[in-house]
Design a protein around this motif. Structure first.
Motif, PDB file in Angstrom:
ATOM      1  N   SER A   1      -4.828 -13.830 -12.800  1.00  0.00           N
ATOM      2  CA  SER A   1      -3.867 -12.748 -12.646  1.00  0.00           C
ATOM      3  C   SER A   1      -4.582 -11.478 -12.235  1.00  0.00           C
ATOM      4  N   ARG A   2      -3.834 -10.607 -11.560  1.00  0.00           N
ATOM      5  CA  ARG A   2      -4.379  -9.321 -11.127  1.00  0.00           C
ATOM      6  C   ARG A   2      -3.321  -8.257 -11.356  1.00  0.00           C
ATOM      7  N   THR A   3      -3.676  -7.187 -12.071  1.00  0.00           N
ATOM      8  CA  THR A   3      -2.728  -6.106 -12.288  1.00  0.00           C
ATOM      9  C   THR A   3      -2.715  -5.194 -11.071  1.00  0.00           C
ATOM     10  N   LEU A   4      -1.533  -5.023 -10.485  1.00  0.00           N
ATOM     11  CA  LEU A   4      -1.380  -4.233  -9.273  1.00  0.00           C
ATOM     12  C   LEU A   4      -1.077  -2.773  -9.565  1.00  0.00           C
ATOM     13  N   MET A   5      -0.316  -2.510 -10.649  1.00  0.00           N
ATOM     14  CA  MET A   5      -0.011  -1.125 -10.999  1.00  0.00           C
ATOM     15  C   MET A   5       0.463  -1.049 -12.449  1.00  0.00           C
TER      16      MET A   5
ATOM     17  N   THR B   1       2.353  -8.296   1.236  1.00  0.00           N
ATOM     18  CA  THR B   1       2.884  -7.074   0.638  1.00  0.00           C
ATOM     19  C   THR B   1       3.969  -7.430  -0.382  1.00  0.00           C
ATOM     20  N   ALA B   2       4.353  -6.428  -1.170  1.00  0.00           N
ATOM     21  CA  ALA B   2       5.399  -6.606  -2.172  1.00  0.00           C
ATOM     22  C   ALA B   2       6.047  -5.254  -2.420  1.00  0.00           C
ATOM     23  N   VAL B   3       7.217  -5.280  -3.058  1.00  0.00           N
ATOM     24  CA  VAL B   3       7.896  -4.059  -3.482  1.00  0.00           C
ATOM     25  C   VAL B   3       8.375  -4.253  -4.915  1.00  0.00           C
ATOM     26  N   VAL B   4       8.615  -3.120  -5.587  1.00  0.00           N
ATOM     27  CA  VAL B   4       9.194  -3.107  -6.921  1.00  0.00           C
ATOM     28  C   VAL B   4       9.931  -1.786  -7.050  1.00  0.00           C
ATOM     29  N   VAL B   5      10.920  -1.719  -7.949  1.00  0.00           N
ATOM     30  CA  VAL B   5      11.659  -0.486  -8.194  1.00  0.00           C
ATOM     31  C   VAL B   5      11.090   0.173  -9.441  1.00  0.00           C
ATOM     32  N   GLU B   6      10.788   1.474  -9.348  1.00  0.00           N
ATOM     33  CA  GLU B   6      10.299   2.249 -10.487  1.00  0.00           C
ATOM     34  C   GLU B   6      11.326   3.317 -10.828  1.00  0.00           C
ATOM     35  N   GLY B   7      11.754   3.352 -12.100  1.00  0.00           N
ATOM     36  CA  GLY B   7      12.747   4.323 -12.514  1.00  0.00           C
ATOM     37  C   GLY B   7      12.688   4.578 -14.002  1.00  0.00           C
ATOM     38  N   LEU B   8      13.723   5.235 -14.510  1.00  0.00           N
ATOM     39  CA  LEU B   8      13.805   5.607 -15.919  1.00  0.00           C
ATOM     40  C   LEU B   8      14.770   4.674 -16.623  1.00  0.00           C
ATOM     41  N   SER B   9      14.288   3.987 -17.678  1.00  0.00           N
ATOM     42  CA  SER B   9      15.069   2.956 -18.375  1.00  0.00           C
ATOM     43  C   SER B   9      15.529   1.871 -17.412  1.00  0.00           C
ATOM     44  N   ILE B  10      15.021   1.898 -16.217  1.00  0.00           N
ATOM     45  CA  ILE B  10      15.264   1.000 -15.113  1.00  0.00           C
ATOM     46  C   ILE B  10      16.737   0.700 -14.901  1.00  0.00           C
TER      47      ILE B  10
ATOM     48  N   ASP C   1       0.451  -2.980  -0.954  1.00  0.00           N
ATOM     49  CA  ASP C   1      -0.330  -3.805  -0.046  1.00  0.00           C
ATOM     50  C   ASP C   1      -1.239  -4.681  -0.908  1.00  0.00           C
ATOM     51  N   LEU C   2      -0.985  -5.974  -0.927  1.00  0.00           N
ATOM     52  CA  LEU C   2      -1.701  -6.863  -1.833  1.00  0.00           C
ATOM     53  C   LEU C   2      -3.147  -7.100  -1.405  1.00  0.00           C
ATOM     54  N   GLU C   3      -3.474  -6.785  -0.156  1.00  0.00           N
ATOM     55  CA  GLU C   3      -4.847  -6.975   0.307  1.00  0.00           C
ATOM     56  C   GLU C   3      -5.706  -5.747   0.024  1.00  0.00           C
ATOM     57  N   SER C   4      -5.184  -4.565   0.338  1.00  0.00           N
ATOM     58  CA  SER C   4      -5.960  -3.337   0.142  1.00  0.00           C
ATOM     59  C   SER C   4      -5.757  -2.722  -1.233  1.00  0.00           C
ATOM     60  N   GLY C   5      -4.656  -3.071  -1.906  1.00  0.00           N
ATOM     61  CA  GLY C   5      -4.332  -2.465  -3.186  1.00  0.00           C
ATOM     62  C   GLY C   5      -3.608  -1.144  -3.072  1.00  0.00           C
ATOM     63  N   ALA C   6      -3.281  -0.691  -1.869  1.00  0.00           N
ATOM     64  CA  ALA C   6      -2.607   0.591  -1.672  1.00  0.00           C
ATOM     65  C   ALA C   6      -1.189   0.553  -2.240  1.00  0.00           C
ATOM     66  N   VAL C   7      -0.805   1.623  -2.916  1.00  0.00           N
ATOM     67  CA  VAL C   7       0.521   1.756  -3.514  1.00  0.00           C
ATOM     68  C   VAL C   7       1.200   2.966  -2.899  1.00  0.00           C
ATOM     69  N   THR C   8       2.412   2.762  -2.343  1.00  0.00           N
ATOM     70  CA  THR C   8       3.128   3.828  -1.649  1.00  0.00           C
ATOM     71  C   THR C   8       4.551   3.910  -2.167  1.00  0.00           C
ATOM     72  N   TRP C   9       5.013   5.131  -2.503  1.00  0.00           N
ATOM     73  CA  TRP C   9       6.385   5.330  -2.939  1.00  0.00           C
ATOM     74  C   TRP C   9       7.255   5.608  -1.712  1.00  0.00           C
TER      75      TRP C   9
END
Length: 641
Positions: free
Chosen positions: A227-231, A248-257, A266-274
């Motif tokens: 396993s690898r923690t992405l964020m 690549t992948a996406v996820v939703v970040e919010g409050l109480s979701i 970016d799963l290769e570089s590890g870059a995280v962009t909002w």
């Protein structure tokens, strides 16, 4: 009614409200709607008169919903389609939803069925006939704060140890006799996606729902256990989605979701962009490796459309109504081409039905008529705007029925969360679905979305962090002032009620003001001090919303007590009805006991009603009807209705 109620259905405005509430019990709301890959059929789960809900398949050309061939004693809760068009189901034949099924052919004949060790919470199919199963151990807390209950467990005695009752992943290959466990040592899995041999999962070390407030996003290789923690984030994560190709992948970040912003990884570089071009997203998915669809909340309505993986919006629609889906949030099921989408759609005038729309236009048209005879219950609904403290514009919904003859009684219904919202719906569901019946009882019903609510972006939602019961209550009270000034509300006949955080805000309101003649607190928080150690959200929810106030320090205890209704009982004169589920683990029943004792000791007229077997929300029809009768009676006896 169980336990008795002083409301008679024979006369009066309260009786009209109770009749409307009883009629709503006949609503058949489709769940787990899934559009067939070729767009010709849709599957869903509908209530049945038997042991539990049953899967149905709707032919979109004919418009008829046919039940999946029934096996005696079996019930369903999830429907999905495999890429080749076979139907995938989660089913149960006891207390647990613990079987994965595949049906095939025109007759939807059984092809394969396998039991898993726990309760199924999600199924994700890939093209290689392998299904990722997310399941909860017996005795674990239900997903998020869902109903505030534990997953069924027959153990006697019940024994709990840290890390002993988790949410896990398993791989079930169609045709195999048993699933294979995906190793996630020491972690509980809240959501997951599955593609090309990899899993993307929202996880936490804490197995209770409090852990959901301290999540991380992990990429898992089920074959090797690596396993690898992405964020990681101090907010919450939902709807992880792996792109085709696995880069690549996406996820939703919010409050109480409840809703949030899209995060691109970016799963290769590890870059995280909002991706900030859209907000209040509740569901999304990949159309191809470069394009996403999305949907979510927008004001008191919904929105959706398409965007590039870099965050450029390609199409966006808004609609005034509510899209139903997982956890009560807008959710879509697109076809293979990304042209059509299916969902549950309702408006102020039309009960919920399965509906279709073009994914880029949001032109929703209902294709079932499960609840057509209930449209007669619709009431007038409008969006209203007023000015809250500091000059901030605040919105809400106003429900009324019949012709106005001067100012009406006003009932304010505060929503939960606080990061939830009221959206335009046929019969808004929260607080025991009382909004529409209260309008039938002759009240003007205000459903406010004060700061802290979803639908207005993350900055608005986060405006309550560290300030619970402050500006949000000010926004609600300003809404009552607005309706009084407009001649809509009678200032001498006002009440406040709510469930969960709405229950807290109702109890808190009557410690701050005497403008309300009656209050109803449903599954509310009375004491943030005891909540911080007793709730299944404790240690996650409360540090977030109270900005880290620590119950183990004098300063933290002082902060929490200052915002706890039980510590201000001497200021209360408003008669208060308290309703609570005996098995609620989100706001434990002790909260209701504390409030009742504090109010009683202060000489406040009060009544406590505890419903056995119920959690955070009432589900048994008899209990729901009884609670509605008691609320209408309480408001009548105290001069509101």
């Amino acid at each position: 009614m169980p336990g008795g109620s002083s409301v008679s259905t024979g006369s009066g405005s309260a009786a009209a409200g109770l009749r409307a509430h009883a009629a709503l019990a006949a609503l058949r709301v489709p769940e787990a709607v899934a559009l067939h890959p070729d767009g010709t059929r849709a599957a869903c789960v509908l209530p049945s008169s038997g042991a539990g809900p049953l899967a149905h398949v709707l032919d979109l050309a004919r418009g008829d919903a046919v039940p999946v061939p029934e096996v005696p004693g079996r019930w369903h809760a999830l429907t999905r389609w495999l890429p080749d068009g076979r139907l995938l189901l989660a089913s149960g034949d006891g207390d647990l939803l613990d079987h994965v099924e595949v049906r095939a052919g025109d007759g939807l004949a059984p092809v394969w069925r396998v039991r898993v060790a726990g309760e199924i919470e999600d199924l994700v199919a890939d093209a290689d006939d392998t299904v990722l199963v997310r399941l909860a151990d017996p005795g674990s807390e239900r997903d998020g704060s869902h109903l505030g209950l534990r997953v069924a467990d027959a153990a006697d005695p019940f024994v709990r140890t840290p890390g002993g009752r988790l949410r896990r992943l398993a791989l079930a290959r169609i045709g195999d006799p048993a699933p294979r466990t995906v190793p996630t040592p020491g972690l509980t899995v809240w959501e997951a996606d599955w593609r090309d041999g990899l899993a993307l999962a929202v996880t936490s070390v804490d197995e209770t729902p409090a852990g959901y407030y301290r999540p991380r996003l992990d990429l898992l290789d089920p074959a090797t256990g690596e396993s690898r923690t992405l964020m990681t984030t101090s907010w919450q994560l939902s709807r992880p989605r792996l792109a085709p190709g696995g880069r690549t992948a996406v996820v939703v970040e919010g409050l109480s979701i409840v809703s949030g912003r899209v995060v691109h990884l970016d799963l290769e570089s590890g870059a995280v962009t909002w991706l900030t071009a859209v907000d209040d997203v509740t569901d999304l998915g990949w159309l191809d490796e470069h394009t996403l669809w999305f949907t979510g909340w927008s004001g008191t309505g919904t929105h959706g459309g398409t965007m590039t993986a870099e965050g450029r919006v390609l199409s966006r629609w808004t609609a005034w109504g509510t899209l139903g889906g997982r956890d009560g949030q807008p959710s879509l099921s697109p076809d293979r081409t990304g042209t059509l989408a299916a969902a549950v759609w309702e408006t102020a005038g039309q009960p919920p039905e399965i509906a279709l729309a073009t994914l880029t236009e949001g032109d929703w048209r209902q294709v079932t008529a499960l609840n057509g005879d209930l449209a007669r219950l619709a009431v007038r609904q409008e969006e209203v705007t007023w000015t809250g403290p500091g000059g901030l514009a605040v919105q809400g919904l106003l429900l009324t029925s019949g012709e106005a003859r001067g100012p009406r009684p006003l009932v304010v219904v505060a929503h939960g969360g606080p990061t939830w919202l009221w959206s335009s719906a046929f019969a808004p569901a929260e607080s025991n679905q009382l909004a529409l019946p209260l309008a039938h009882a002759g009240a003007a019903v205000l459903l406010p979305n004060p700061r802290g609510s979803s639908g207005r972006g993350q900055d608005y939602a986060r405006g309550v962090v560290g300030h619970v019961g402050e500006e949000d209550l000010g926004d609600v009270l300003a809404g009552t002032d607005h309706l009084v000034a407009a001649g809509i509300a009678d200032p001498g006949r006002m009440a406040v009620l709510g469930l969960s955080y709405g229950g807290y805000l109702s109890a808190w309101a009557v410690t701050r003001t005497r403008r309300f003649r009656a209050a109803v607190v449903m599954s509310g928080v009375a004491d943030w001090l005891s909540f911080a150690t007793a709730s299944n959200l404790a240690g996650g929810y409360d540090p977030l919303y109270h900005r880290g106030a620590d119950v183990t320090t004098p300063e933290g205890r002082e902060f929490l007590a200052a915002r706890s209704p039980v510590c201000h009982a001497a200021a209360v004169t408003t008669p208060t009805l308290i309703l609570h589920g005996a098995e609620d683990r989100t706001t434990p029943a002790g909260q209701a006991d504390q409030l009742y004792r504090a109010w009683s000791a202060a000489g406040v007229r009060t009544q406590l009603v505890v419903y056995p077997r119920e959690g955070h929300e009432l589900t048994e029809p008899g209990h729901r009807h009884d609670a509605a009768g008691r609320v209408l009676a309480w408001l009548t006896e105290n001069g509101v209705l």
